[in-house]
Design a protein around this motif. Structure first.
Motif, PDB file in Angstrom:
ATOM      1  N   ALA A 239       0.825  -1.215   0.000  1.00 33.34           N
ATOM      2  CA  ALA A 239       0.000   0.000   0.000  1.00 33.34           C
ATOM      3  C   ALA A 239       0.855   1.259   0.000  1.00 33.34           C
ATOM      4  N   ALA A 240       1.979   1.209   0.683  1.00 30.57           N
ATOM      5  CA  ALA A 240       2.853   2.383   0.758  1.00 30.57           C
ATOM      6  C   ALA A 240       3.549   2.672  -0.565  1.00 30.57           C
ATOM      7  N   ALA A 241       3.653   1.650  -1.433  1.00 33.98           N
ATOM      8  CA  ALA A 241       4.375   1.814  -2.696  1.00 33.98           C
ATOM      9  C   ALA A 241       3.453   1.962  -3.900  1.00 33.98           C
ATOM     10  N   ALA A 242       2.267   1.352  -3.852  1.00 39.20           N
ATOM     11  CA  ALA A 242       1.389   1.285  -5.020  1.00 39.20           C
ATOM     12  C   ALA A 242       0.550   2.552  -5.189  1.00 39.20           C
ATOM     13  N   GLN A 243       0.089   2.740  -6.418  1.00 39.80           N
ATOM     14  CA  GLN A 243      -0.881   3.811  -6.657  1.00 39.80           C
ATOM     15  C   GLN A 243      -2.177   3.489  -5.921  1.00 39.80           C
ATOM     16  N   HIS A 244      -2.583   2.219  -6.019  1.00 40.07           N
ATOM     17  CA  HIS A 244      -3.805   1.784  -5.342  1.00 40.07           C
ATOM     18  C   HIS A 244      -3.704   0.304  -5.030  1.00 40.07           C
ATOM     19  N   LEU A 245      -4.232  -0.089  -3.878  1.00 43.31           N
ATOM     20  CA  LEU A 245      -4.249  -1.491  -3.467  1.00 43.31           C
ATOM     21  C   LEU A 245      -5.671  -1.904  -3.137  1.00 43.31           C
ATOM     22  N   THR A 246      -6.149  -2.934  -3.824  1.00 35.83           N
ATOM     23  CA  THR A 246      -7.444  -3.542  -3.500  1.00 35.83           C
ATOM     24  C   THR A 246      -7.166  -4.869  -2.812  1.00 35.83           C
ATOM     25  N   ILE A 247      -7.633  -5.005  -1.587  1.00 36.33           N
ATOM     26  CA  ILE A 247      -7.402  -6.227  -0.813  1.00 36.33           C
ATOM     27  C   ILE A 247      -8.665  -7.072  -0.846  1.00 36.33           C
ATOM     28  N   PHE A 248      -8.537  -8.263  -1.434  1.00 39.15           N
ATOM     29  CA  PHE A 248      -9.658  -9.190  -1.538  1.00 39.15           C
ATOM     30  C   PHE A 248      -9.574 -10.151  -0.355  1.00 39.15           C
ATOM     31  N   GLN A 249     -10.433  -9.946   0.601  1.00 37.65           N
ATOM     32  CA  GLN A 249     -10.401 -10.713   1.851  1.00 37.65           C
ATOM     33  C   GLN A 249     -11.295 -11.931   1.756  1.00 37.65           C
ATOM     34  N   ARG A 250     -10.696 -13.101   1.971  1.00 33.17           N
ATOM     35  CA  ARG A 250     -11.475 -14.340   2.003  1.00 33.17           C
ATOM     36  C   ARG A 250     -12.014 -14.610   3.405  1.00 33.17           C
ATOM     37  N   THR A 251     -11.163 -14.396   4.408  1.00 33.40           N
ATOM     38  CA  THR A 251     -11.561 -14.605   5.800  1.00 33.40           C
ATOM     39  C   THR A 251     -10.976 -13.499   6.657  1.00 33.40           C
ATOM     40  N   ALA A 252     -11.817 -12.830   7.421  1.00 31.97           N
ATOM     41  CA  ALA A 252     -11.322 -11.810   8.354  1.00 31.97           C
ATOM     42  C   ALA A 252     -10.440 -12.484   9.405  1.00 31.97           C
ATOM     43  N   ASN A 253      -9.373 -11.796   9.798  1.00 29.95           N
ATOM     44  CA  ASN A 253      -8.383 -12.416  10.663  1.00 29.95           C
ATOM     45  C   ASN A 253      -8.049 -11.539  11.861  1.00 29.95           C
ATOM     46  N   TYR A 254      -7.727 -12.178  12.962  1.00 24.92           N
ATOM     47  CA  TYR A 254      -7.166 -11.474  14.109  1.00 24.92           C
ATOM     48  C   TYR A 254      -5.691 -11.193  13.826  1.00 24.92           C
ATOM     49  N   SER A 255      -5.167 -10.148  14.415  1.00 23.21           N
ATOM     50  CA  SER A 255      -3.735  -9.900  14.342  1.00 23.21           C
ATOM     51  C   SER A 255      -3.323  -9.033  15.526  1.00 23.21           C
ATOM     52  N   VAL A 256      -2.114  -9.278  16.001  1.00 24.27           N
ATOM     53  CA  VAL A 256      -1.563  -8.549  17.146  1.00 24.27           C
ATOM     54  C   VAL A 256      -0.347  -7.768  16.661  1.00 24.27           C
ATOM     55  N   PRO A 257      -0.155  -6.534  17.089  1.00 29.27           N
ATOM     56  CA  PRO A 257       1.025  -5.771  16.653  1.00 29.27           C
ATOM     57  C   PRO A 257       2.322  -6.467  17.037  1.00 29.27           C
ATOM     58  N   ALA A 258       3.274  -6.457  16.119  1.00 31.39           N
ATOM     59  CA  ALA A 258       4.566  -7.096  16.388  1.00 31.39           C
ATOM     60  C   ALA A 258       5.417  -6.264  17.333  1.00 31.39           C
ATOM     61  N   ARG A 259       5.262  -4.930  17.253  1.00 33.68           N
ATOM     62  CA  ARG A 259       6.142  -4.013  17.995  1.00 33.68           C
ATOM     63  C   ARG A 259       7.598  -4.266  17.623  1.00 33.68           C
ATOM     64  N   ASN A 260       7.823  -4.410  16.321  1.00 30.01           N
ATOM     65  CA  ASN A 260       9.186  -4.660  15.851  1.00 30.01           C
ATOM     66  C   ASN A 260      10.061  -3.424  16.034  1.00 30.01           C
ATOM     67  N   GLY A 261      11.359  -3.652  16.127  1.00 30.98           N
ATOM     68  CA  GLY A 261      12.307  -2.552  16.245  1.00 30.98           C
ATOM     69  C   GLY A 261      13.721  -3.079  16.289  1.00 30.98           C
ATOM     70  N   PRO A 262      14.688  -2.189  16.228  1.00 32.11           N
ATOM     71  CA  PRO A 262      16.097  -2.612  16.254  1.00 32.11           C
ATOM     72  C   PRO A 262      16.494  -3.167  17.612  1.00 32.11           C
ATOM     73  N   LEU A 263      17.477  -4.052  17.603  1.00 31.72           N
ATOM     74  CA  LEU A 263      18.023  -4.596  18.843  1.00 31.72           C
ATOM     75  C   LEU A 263      19.269  -3.804  19.227  1.00 31.72           C
ATOM     76  N   SER A 264      19.308  -3.388  20.450  1.00 34.27           N
ATOM     77  CA  SER A 264      20.455  -2.615  20.921  1.00 34.27           C
ATOM     78  C   SER A 264      21.606  -3.550  21.304  1.00 34.27           C
ATOM     79  N   ALA A 265      22.768  -2.968  21.475  1.00 34.06           N
ATOM     80  CA  ALA A 265      23.928  -3.743  21.931  1.00 34.06           C
ATOM     81  C   ALA A 265      23.661  -4.355  23.303  1.00 34.06           C
ATOM     82  N   GLU A 266      22.920  -3.627  24.136  1.00 37.54           N
ATOM     83  CA  GLU A 266      22.573  -4.146  25.462  1.00 37.54           C
ATOM     84  C   GLU A 266      21.648  -5.355  25.346  1.00 37.54           C
ATOM     85  N   ASP A 267      20.666  -5.283  24.412  1.00 36.68           N
ATOM     86  CA  ASP A 267      19.793  -6.436  24.160  1.00 36.68           C
ATOM     87  C   ASP A 267      20.615  -7.659  23.788  1.00 36.68           C
ATOM     88  N   GLN A 268      21.565  -7.455  22.883  1.00 40.18           N
ATOM     89  CA  GLN A 268      22.393  -8.566  22.417  1.00 40.18           C
ATOM     90  C   GLN A 268      23.188  -9.181  23.565  1.00 40.18           C
TER      91      GLN A 268
END
Length: 576
Positions: A239-268
């Protein structure tokens, strides 16, 4: 040396004309020249081996290491793709990344690898997983025994010699007493058979066989079919790249945010210092994840307390949301509280109430199908260039030259993306065209659904081991942990046979029947079979038997059963 961005140009034909596509520059970390060092042909004199492995992902690489470097066997690994990576070699679609966290979506068998490798993000993207597997393969010098661009077209067991004969598309023949399939659970793309697809005038792609040079969506009208885990990852990026996106949904789905992000040196540093405890927790749990599942029932607390727990888990993000309470997957009332929480989140995020309602799952409970995690999936439907089409109210009639025609009208498109998943678990194995003892086809043995013992062997197929096959925890588990358990068990089994000078091992029919019953009982103790459209049941593939395929009894429990079987002299197997 690469001194600037690589701009790929591909000329391709889809049966409807030829087009040139100019693709986005690749990041330097996506360029993996080491793959080119793997041989793609072998000499005729080298075609007899102690073991043959099919597939060069997490499973195949570790199995090669164990058999070659620990048992000293002569092993050949055959890989259809042009590089190692397994599932991740093919899955390069926009937004493709793992839904297990990077610090435990990796091998645990090598302290050196564990301490040397560093992940960059909480959830690794597809290119980083391939980079990791290449790092491991180089570290262990595995590539000299890996043969790329080699598609297996048939494997048959010869009763007279107790050897497997493996044939390839290139006309080569390989022979070995042991055959180990490491083809993954989600590696056979499921493209729906839609009328008129061959007439489409644009380009179409399946997310599981994505062009390695990428796809440029700039200025394009894109249609995406499917909103499972893959579609939920892909939609925001397209969607961020296309002129337009049509999403054809077969089944509505649950989803939980990933909360993705970089790993710090301390995390490692923290993770590397605590890996013994991390792996112990992962192996002792239900799903191979190293985090605790609450021991508290969702029904034992007040509504306010429950919502606080869910909100905390929601903010943490990822698969940990399932762990907020102990009975989300075993108690229908508890599951409904989790489902309602996410339904309310959808209504909070999506600004159009009608769109929000169409995105809200009503036909299954949270996590009874594979639970996706996302990065701004529901937010995507607030964009002006995104349209949701609910295929339950207006099903697809046909693909036309100009796009997709539903019962309500035609949507003009330049590109169609099939995010329609896979012929899971059985599909990759049946695609190998395997014939066992007395030339019995695996497709016939599994005509009513897969019949395995421990997910490791099938009666009538001696010396054939299936890593994370149907009847094992596989897709219900953090895959590297499940893979290592399977590979270690198979390695110990082959060691036992060789030490005892035994030639064959085969699952007994009665043991397999009892195991299938146990797999069914384990599934029925949960809410998982209640999601009738789940690919866990094969429901996404027309004509596929409706059988719950993975083992839902828990990873630790499964491991103990496998160990007990081996400790009892491989009870349930015919060994001679």
């Amino acid at each position: 040396m690469v001194t600037g961005p690589v701009l790929a140009i591909k000329q391709e034909t889809h049966g409807h004309g030829t087009s040139h596509r100019f693709c986005a520059p690749l990041r330097e970390e996506q360029i993996l020249p080491v793959e080119s060092t793997i041989p793609t042909t072998i000499h005729r004199s080298e075609r007899s081996y102690d073991a043959i492995i099919i597939g060069a992902g997490f499973s195949g690489l570790y199995q090669l290491h164990k058999l070659r470097d620990e048992l000293g066997l002569n092993v050949r690994l055959l890989e259809q793709g042009g590089g190692i990576g397994g599932t991740w070699y093919w899955n390069r679609y926009p937004g493709a990344r793992c839904d297990s966290e990077s610090y435990y979506y990796c091998y645990s068998f090598s302290k050196e690898i564990e301490q040397e490798w560093e992940w960059t993000e909480r959830y690794p993207e597809h290119w980083e997983i391939r980079k990791y597997l290449n790092f491991v393969a180089d570290k262990l010098d595995l590539k000299r025994d890996v043969q790329l661009d080699t598609k297996v077209t048939h494997a048959r067991f010869d009763d007279a010699t107790s050897r497997w004969i493996v044939e390839t598309e290139g006309g080569e023949t390989f022979m070995a007493p042991f055959l180990i399939t490491a083809v993954g659970c989600l590696s056979t793309a499921n493209v729906p058979k839609l009328k008129g697809l061959e007439t489409f005038g644009g380009q179409w792609y399946h997310t599981g066989a994505w062009p390695h040079e990428g796809v440029d969506f700039t200025g394009k009208r894109v249609g995406q079919i499917g909103t499972g885990s893959t579609g939920i990852q892909a939609a925001p990026v397209i969607a961020a790249a296309a002129q337009h996106l049509t999403i054809f949904q077969r089944t509505a789905n649950y989803s939980v945010p990933a909360r993705n992000g970089p790993l710090s040196a301390e995390d490692q540093r923290s993770v590397k210092a605590n890996y013994p405890e991390i792996w112990q927790k992962a192996r002792s749990g239900t799903n191979g994840h190293p985090f605790d599942i609450s021991q508290q029932s969702a029904m034992s607390v007040s509504d306010a307390e429950r919502n606080v727990a869910y909100e905390k888990a929601w903010q943490t993000g990822g698969l940990r949301f399932r762990a907020a309470f102990s009975d989300v997957l075993t108690n229908a009332a508890a599951n409904e509280t989790a489902s309602d929480f996410i339904r309310e989140k959808i209504r909070e995020v999506v600004t159009d109430p009608d769109v929000a309602e169409r995105l809200t799952p009503r036909d299954h409970g949270f996590a009874t199908k594979r639970p996706p995690i996302d990065t701004e999936y529901f937010e995507t439907f607030n964009r002006d260039n995104v349209l949701l089409v609910d295929l339950k109210t207006e099903p697809i009639v046909e693909i036309t030259k100009n796009g997709i025609k539903t019962s309500a009208g035609e949507y003009e498109l330049d590109i169609i993306v099939f995010a329609t998943g896979f012929d899971a678990l059985t599909g990759p194995l049946l695609a190998l065209n395997i014939s066992g003892s007395s030339d019995q086809p695996l497709s016939k043995a599994w005509a009513s659904g897969p019949r395995t013992y421990l997910g490791l062997q099938t009666p009538g197929f001696p010396n054939l081991f299936t890593i994370t096959g149907p009847g094992s925890p596989s897709v219900l588990c953090n895959m590297p942990v499940a893979i290592e358990q399977h590979v270690d068990w198979i390695t110990d089994c082959i060691r036992h046979l060789r030490e005892k000078d035994l030639a064959r091992i085969e699952a007994l029919p009665d043991a397999a029947e009892k195991w299938v019953e146990h797999v069914n009982d384990a599934a029925n103790a949960t809410l998982l079979p209640m999601a009738s459209s789940s690919w866990y049941l094969g429901a996404n593939v027309p004509g596929k038997p409706r059988v719950f395929m993975p083992y839902a009894g828990g990873f630790a429990r499964y491991t103990n059963i496998c160990n007990e079987v081996a400790g009892a002299g491989y009870k349930g197997f015919d060994i001679r």
